[in-house]
Design a protein around this motif. Structure first.
Motif, mmCIF file in Angstrom:
data_model
loop_
_atom_site.group_PDB
_atom_site.id
_atom_site.type_symbol
_atom_site.label_atom_id
_atom_site.label_comp_id
_atom_site.label_asym_id
_atom_site.label_seq_id
_atom_site.Cartn_x
_atom_site.Cartn_y
_atom_site.Cartn_z
ATOM 1 N N VAL A 107 -0.935 11.613 2.823
ATOM 2 C CA VAL A 107 -0.290 11.618 1.520
ATOM 3 C C VAL A 107 0.116 13.066 1.283
ATOM 4 O O VAL A 107 -0.726 13.954 1.188
ATOM 5 N N GLU A 116 4.522 13.691 -3.099
ATOM 6 C CA GLU A 116 5.004 12.394 -3.577
ATOM 7 C C GLU A 116 5.421 11.475 -2.438
ATOM 8 O O GLU A 116 6.131 10.496 -2.653
ATOM 9 N N LEU A 144 4.337 9.191 1.192
ATOM 10 C CA LEU A 144 3.373 8.592 2.109
ATOM 11 C C LEU A 144 4.010 8.707 3.489
ATOM 12 O O LEU A 144 5.124 8.236 3.704
ATOM 13 N N ARG A 176 6.428 7.726 -2.761
ATOM 14 C CA ARG A 176 5.418 6.965 -3.494
ATOM 15 C C ARG A 176 6.026 6.179 -4.646
ATOM 16 O O ARG A 176 5.615 5.049 -4.913
ATOM 17 N N VAL A 228 7.416 2.551 -3.729
ATOM 18 C CA VAL A 228 6.548 1.469 -3.273
ATOM 19 C C VAL A 228 6.395 0.442 -4.391
ATOM 20 O O VAL A 228 6.021 0.779 -5.507
ATOM 21 N N ALA A 255 1.871 -3.356 -1.997
ATOM 22 C CA ALA A 255 1.102 -2.960 -0.817
ATOM 23 C C ALA A 255 0.265 -4.152 -0.409
ATOM 24 O O ALA A 255 -0.285 -4.866 -1.260
ATOM 25 N N ALA A 293 3.400 -1.467 3.204
ATOM 26 C CA ALA A 293 3.986 -1.251 1.882
ATOM 27 C C ALA A 293 5.411 -1.780 1.878
ATOM 28 O O ALA A 293 6.095 -1.751 2.897
ATOM 29 N N THR A 332 9.184 -1.666 -0.161
ATOM 30 C CA THR A 332 10.064 -1.004 -1.122
ATOM 31 C C THR A 332 11.269 -1.905 -1.330
ATOM 32 O O THR A 332 11.570 -2.764 -0.499
ATOM 33 N N LEU A 376 2.242 1.273 6.972
ATOM 34 C CA LEU A 376 1.790 2.626 6.668
ATOM 35 C C LEU A 376 0.647 3.039 7.575
ATOM 36 O O LEU A 376 0.586 4.171 8.022
ATOM 37 N N LEU A 415 -4.741 5.116 0.528
ATOM 38 C CA LEU A 415 -3.297 4.880 0.632
ATOM 39 C C LEU A 415 -2.765 4.043 -0.522
ATOM 40 O O LEU A 415 -1.717 4.352 -1.084
ATOM 41 N N THR A 416 -3.463 2.983 -0.874
ATOM 42 C CA THR A 416 -2.964 2.132 -1.955
ATOM 43 C C THR A 416 -3.048 2.830 -3.303
ATOM 44 O O THR A 416 -2.152 2.698 -4.127
ATOM 45 N N SER A 472 -0.223 5.244 -3.583
ATOM 46 C CA SER A 472 1.055 4.600 -3.856
ATOM 47 C C SER A 472 1.179 4.207 -5.319
ATOM 48 O O SER A 472 2.228 3.748 -5.749
#
Length: 93
Positions: free
Chosen positions: A11, A14, A16, A32, A35, A38, A56, A58, A66, A78-79, A82
């Motif tokens: 991370v 802003e 990932l 981020r 997203v 996730a 993830a 978008t 990811l 990670l989540t 996001s």
């Protein structure tokens, strides 16, 4: 084994960022803020090894992997990064 060792995620501000590949490297950068969802999943082998994969989505690019074969705690990082909260909850063995 070598391919697994070449996987990384971070991370960064802003973003990932994930990297994978041995001969041909692929880097995926996901802002981020972009997203939308996730998804944390585990195959039967991953469950046995207490690992998960994080994907993830978008609006513009669809689903991007990811991280593969990470712990539930790493998936939670990670989540949360996001902005989607505790998506990985309950996956720890």
């Amino acid at each position: 084994h070598l391919a697994w060792r070449q996987r990384a995620w971070a991370v960064v501000g802003e973003l990932l960022v994930t990297r994978r590949g041995v001969l041909g490297r692929a880097t995926v950068i996901v802002p981020r803020a972009r997203v939308r969802t996730a998804h944390v999943a585990a195959s039967p082998l991953q469950r046995r090894l207490a690992l998960v994969s994080v994907r993830a989505s978008t609006a513009a690019y669809g689903a991007r992997v990811l991280a593969t074969d990470v712990t539930a705690a790493q998936a939670d990082v990670l989540t949360r990064a996001s902005g989607l909260g505790d998506v990985a909850g309950g996956l720890a063995a």
